[in-house]
Motif scaffolding. Sequence first.
Motif, PDB file in Angstrom:
ATOM      1  N   ASN A  26      62.050  53.381  15.582  1.00 35.37           N
ATOM      2  CA  ASN A  26      63.505  53.355  15.503  1.00 35.37           C
ATOM      3  C   ASN A  26      63.934  54.138  14.055  1.00 35.37           C
ATOM      4  N   LEU A  27      63.052  54.259  13.083  1.00 27.84           N
ATOM      5  CA  LEU A  27      63.536  54.456  11.744  1.00 27.84           C
ATOM      6  C   LEU A  27      63.595  56.198  11.561  1.00 27.84           C
ATOM      7  N   PRO A  28      64.490  56.500  10.437  1.00 25.00           N
ATOM      8  CA  PRO A  28      64.579  57.856  10.413  1.00 25.00           C
ATOM      9  C   PRO A  28      63.194  58.459  10.032  1.00 25.00           C
ATOM     10  N   TYR A  29      63.076  59.853   9.963  1.00 27.11           N
ATOM     11  CA  TYR A  29      61.653  60.432   9.656  1.00 27.11           C
ATOM     12  C   TYR A  29      61.345  60.254   8.257  1.00 27.11           C
ATOM     13  N   GLY A  30      62.265  60.519   7.396  1.00 34.01           N
ATOM     14  CA  GLY A  30      61.896  60.195   5.980  1.00 34.01           C
ATOM     15  C   GLY A  30      61.592  58.734   5.516  1.00 34.01           C
ATOM     16  N   VAL A  31      62.045  57.721   6.265  1.00 30.70           N
ATOM     17  CA  VAL A  31      61.699  56.538   6.078  1.00 30.70           C
ATOM     18  C   VAL A  31      60.211  56.121   6.507  1.00 30.70           C
ATOM     19  N   ARG A  32      60.085  56.843   7.842  1.00 29.26           N
ATOM     20  CA  ARG A  32      58.713  56.651   8.161  1.00 29.26           C
ATOM     21  C   ARG A  32      57.789  57.305   7.280  1.00 29.26           C
TER      22      ARG A  32
END
Length: 253
Positions: A151-157
């Motif tokens: 569920n996290l934004p791409y940059g955070v992943r």
Amino acid sequence: MAQLDVEGVTLTFGGVAALSGVSMRVEAGELVSIIGPNGAGKTSLLNCISGFYHPERGRILFEGQDLTRASPHEVTRKGIARAFQNIELFSGLTVLENLLLARHTHLSYGLLQAGLFYGRALAEEVRNRRVVEEVIDFMELEPYRKALVGNLPYGVRKRVEVARALALSPKLLLLDEPMAGMTLEEKEDMVRFILEIRARGTTVVLIEHDLGVVMDISDRVYVLDFGQVIAEGRPEEVAKNPRVQEAYMGVEV
């Protein structure tokens, strides 16, 4: 002796040479970048170092130990961790759970101790939890620690991918395009993390397409083209190399 010594590594797929006699030396504490056009063999080289591929010829030495035929698990136990270009996280688990799973290679207690959760099992779990919490704090992931990775934004992943590798407490960290697809602000944050990782004493080998970043932060740069090393040296030296300029077809390095 270099911490990492790649000696004449050759890797082929169906007669096509992905790597042809590639040699590379990385000293402890260095930040060394690998650049080159798409298909140059950069990721194949990291796959050989991390044990996912085994070269037909050549050797890979880490702290004097031959890891040429070692499995990924054995390579990890020796102190090499990898963050992948394509995010390889468990999307149905939380950030905290993903990082705790990375610590499994450091577990040494048996089934009975695990079931009763006492003695060595309890002590190791406490120690591993402490390491993971330090990584979460370092990578500024506290707001996401209990969030499902999917569920996290791409940059955070992408940040979690690097954090999971760090949770292994590596001596050598392999980063395969950790800034790919990120916004400018996210890239700046990732550069800050990478520089701090190196400042803390971890050796870093980085694959990155953003040449501006590479030239700004690298101690040395290796350039691959069609599976061969065509240049090596300090960033300013590599930038002036005619073969490098030709490989990038006039792109300013």
